[in-house]
Design a protein around this motif. Structure first.
Motif, PDB file in Angstrom:
ATOM      1  N   UNK A  60     -10.274 -14.815 -59.598  1.00  0.00           N
ATOM      2  CA  UNK A  60     -10.135 -14.549 -58.173  1.00  0.00           C
ATOM      3  C   UNK A  60      -8.764 -14.895 -57.638  1.00  0.00           C
ATOM      4  N   UNK A  61      -8.743 -15.333 -56.379  1.00  0.00           N
ATOM      5  CA  UNK A  61      -7.510 -15.603 -55.664  1.00  0.00           C
ATOM      6  C   UNK A  61      -7.339 -17.106 -55.439  1.00  0.00           C
ATOM      7  N   UNK A  62      -6.071 -17.543 -55.529  1.00  0.00           N
ATOM      8  CA  UNK A  62      -5.712 -18.938 -55.319  1.00  0.00           C
ATOM      9  C   UNK A  62      -4.734 -19.055 -54.165  1.00  0.00           C
ATOM     10  N   UNK A  63      -4.770 -20.183 -53.479  1.00  0.00           N
ATOM     11  CA  UNK A  63      -3.814 -20.498 -52.415  1.00  0.00           C
ATOM     12  C   UNK A  63      -3.479 -21.973 -52.531  1.00  0.00           C
ATOM     13  N   UNK A  64      -2.210 -22.282 -52.703  1.00  0.00           N
ATOM     14  CA  UNK A  64      -1.750 -23.673 -52.855  1.00  0.00           C
ATOM     15  C   UNK A  64      -2.483 -24.404 -53.976  1.00  0.00           C
ATOM     16  N   UNK A  65      -2.768 -23.722 -55.064  1.00  0.00           N
ATOM     17  CA  UNK A  65      -3.400 -24.336 -56.219  1.00  0.00           C
ATOM     18  C   UNK A  65      -4.913 -24.437 -56.155  1.00  0.00           C
ATOM     19  N   UNK A  66      -5.508 -24.021 -55.054  1.00  0.00           N
ATOM     20  CA  UNK A  66      -6.961 -24.112 -54.881  1.00  0.00           C
ATOM     21  C   UNK A  66      -7.602 -22.732 -54.936  1.00  0.00           C
ATOM     22  N   UNK A  67      -8.844 -22.691 -55.437  1.00  0.00           N
ATOM     23  CA  UNK A  67      -9.588 -21.426 -55.450  1.00  0.00           C
ATOM     24  C   UNK A  67      -9.867 -21.010 -54.011  1.00  0.00           C
ATOM     25  N   UNK A  68      -9.653 -19.747 -53.708  1.00  0.00           N
ATOM     26  CA  UNK A  68      -9.842 -19.226 -52.357  1.00  0.00           C
ATOM     27  C   UNK A  68     -11.077 -18.327 -52.301  1.00  0.00           C
ATOM     28  N   UNK A  69     -11.105 -17.309 -53.138  1.00  0.00           N
ATOM     29  CA  UNK A  69     -12.222 -16.367 -53.163  1.00  0.00           C
ATOM     30  C   UNK A  69     -12.241 -15.691 -54.531  1.00  0.00           C
ATOM     31  N   UNK A  70     -13.443 -15.446 -55.048  1.00  0.00           N
ATOM     32  CA  UNK A  70     -13.534 -14.794 -56.349  1.00  0.00           C
ATOM     33  C   UNK A  70     -14.922 -14.912 -56.936  1.00  0.00           C
ATOM     34  N   UNK A  71     -14.989 -14.951 -58.265  1.00  0.00           N
ATOM     35  CA  UNK A  71     -16.254 -15.039 -58.985  1.00  0.00           C
ATOM     36  C   UNK A  71     -16.204 -16.240 -59.922  1.00  0.00           C
ATOM     37  N   UNK A  72     -17.234 -17.085 -59.852  1.00  0.00           N
ATOM     38  CA  UNK A  72     -17.379 -18.238 -60.739  1.00  0.00           C
ATOM     39  C   UNK A  72     -18.334 -17.866 -61.870  1.00  0.00           C
ATOM     40  N   UNK A  73     -18.131 -18.483 -63.037  1.00  0.00           N
ATOM     41  CA  UNK A  73     -18.983 -18.286 -64.204  1.00  0.00           C
ATOM     42  C   UNK A  73     -19.313 -19.648 -64.802  1.00  0.00           C
ATOM     43  N   UNK A  74     -20.367 -19.710 -65.597  1.00  0.00           N
ATOM     44  CA  UNK A  74     -20.663 -20.965 -66.290  1.00  0.00           C
ATOM     45  C   UNK A  74     -19.660 -21.147 -67.434  1.00  0.00           C
ATOM     46  N   UNK A  75     -19.753 -22.265 -68.161  1.00  0.00           N
ATOM     47  CA  UNK A  75     -18.759 -22.573 -69.199  1.00  0.00           C
ATOM     48  C   UNK A  75     -18.745 -21.579 -70.356  1.00  0.00           C
ATOM     49  N   UNK A  76     -19.790 -20.751 -70.451  1.00  0.00           N
ATOM     50  CA  UNK A  76     -19.849 -19.729 -71.489  1.00  0.00           C
ATOM     51  C   UNK A  76     -19.434 -18.346 -70.987  1.00  0.00           C
ATOM     52  N   UNK A  77     -18.889 -18.296 -69.754  1.00  0.00           N
ATOM     53  CA  UNK A  77     -18.448 -17.027 -69.190  1.00  0.00           C
ATOM     54  C   UNK A  77     -19.585 -16.144 -68.725  1.00  0.00           C
ATOM     55  N   UNK A  78     -20.743 -16.740 -68.472  1.00  0.00           N
ATOM     56  CA  UNK A  78     -21.941 -15.982 -68.057  1.00  0.00           C
ATOM     57  C   UNK A  78     -22.379 -16.423 -66.660  1.00  0.00           C
ATOM     58  N   UNK A  79     -23.422 -15.775 -66.148  1.00  0.00           N
ATOM     59  CA  UNK A  79     -24.025 -16.094 -64.844  1.00  0.00           C
ATOM     60  C   UNK A  79     -23.024 -16.046 -63.689  1.00  0.00           C
ATOM     61  N   UNK A  80     -22.404 -14.892 -63.456  1.00  0.00           N
ATOM     62  CA  UNK A  80     -21.430 -14.779 -62.376  1.00  0.00           C
ATOM     63  C   UNK A  80     -22.061 -14.960 -61.002  1.00  0.00           C
ATOM     64  N   UNK A  81     -21.331 -15.632 -60.121  1.00  0.00           N
ATOM     65  CA  UNK A  81     -21.766 -15.742 -58.733  1.00  0.00           C
ATOM     66  C   UNK A  81     -20.516 -15.822 -57.847  1.00  0.00           C
ATOM     67  N   UNK A  82     -20.629 -15.286 -56.626  1.00  0.00           N
ATOM     68  CA  UNK A  82     -19.466 -15.245 -55.738  1.00  0.00           C
ATOM     69  C   UNK A  82     -19.015 -16.649 -55.318  1.00  0.00           C
ATOM     70  N   UNK A  83     -17.730 -16.773 -55.119  1.00  0.00           N
ATOM     71  CA  UNK A  83     -17.143 -18.024 -54.637  1.00  0.00           C
ATOM     72  C   UNK A  83     -16.250 -17.702 -53.459  1.00  0.00           C
ATOM     73  N   UNK A  84     -16.416 -18.464 -52.387  1.00  0.00           N
ATOM     74  CA  UNK A  84     -15.525 -18.338 -51.232  1.00  0.00           C
ATOM     75  C   UNK A  84     -15.407 -19.699 -50.602  1.00  0.00           C
ATOM     76  N   UNK A  85     -14.173 -20.159 -50.460  1.00  0.00           N
ATOM     77  CA  UNK A  85     -13.947 -21.478 -49.867  1.00  0.00           C
ATOM     78  C   UNK A  85     -14.221 -21.434 -48.394  1.00  0.00           C
TER      79      UNK A  85
END
Length: 85
Positions: A60-85
Motif C-alpha cells: 500500500x501507501x506510506x507517509x513519513x514511514x508509517x502505513x497509510x492505506x493498503x492491504x495487510x496479510x498474515x505472515x504467510x502472505x494470506x488472508x488479505x484485509x484492508x488497512x487504513x490509518x
C-alpha cells in the motif's frame, strides 16, 4: 474522505519528485520494496515483507514511514484485509 486525501498527498509527492524506489534488506532478506523520501524514510507506494517467510505482509501507501492505506496479510502472505490509518 481519508482515502481521497491519501491519494491527493501521494500524487503531490510524485509530482514533486520527492521519492525514489529502493529495496531494503535485513540479514540478506528483502524487508521493504518501494518509495522513500530524500531522508530514506518510507514514502509513497511500497511493500513490506515478513523477514522469515519472505511473503508480502503489507502492500500500500506510506507517509513519513508509517502505513497509510493498503492491504495487510498474515505472515504467510494470506488472508488479505484492508488497512487504513
Amino acid at each position: 474522505m481519508r482515502t481521497f486525501f491519501a491519494i491527493l498527498i501521494i500524487c503531490f509527492m510524485a509530482l514533486a519528485g520527492c521519492q525514489k524506489e529502493v529495496k531494503q534488506y535485513e540479514n540478506v532478506k528483502l524487508v521493504y520494496e518501494g518509495g522513500v523520501n530524500s531522508n530514506g524514510v518510507k514514502e509513497g507506494s511500497g511493500k513490506l515483507y515478513e523477514p522469515v517467510t519472505g511473503k508480502v505482509i503489507f502492500n500500500g501507501m506510506f507517509k513519513n514511514g508509517l502505513k497509510l492505506i493498503g492491504t495487510m496479510y498474515d505472515k504467510n502472505g494470506k488472508n488479505p484485509h484492508p488497512y487504513e490509518e
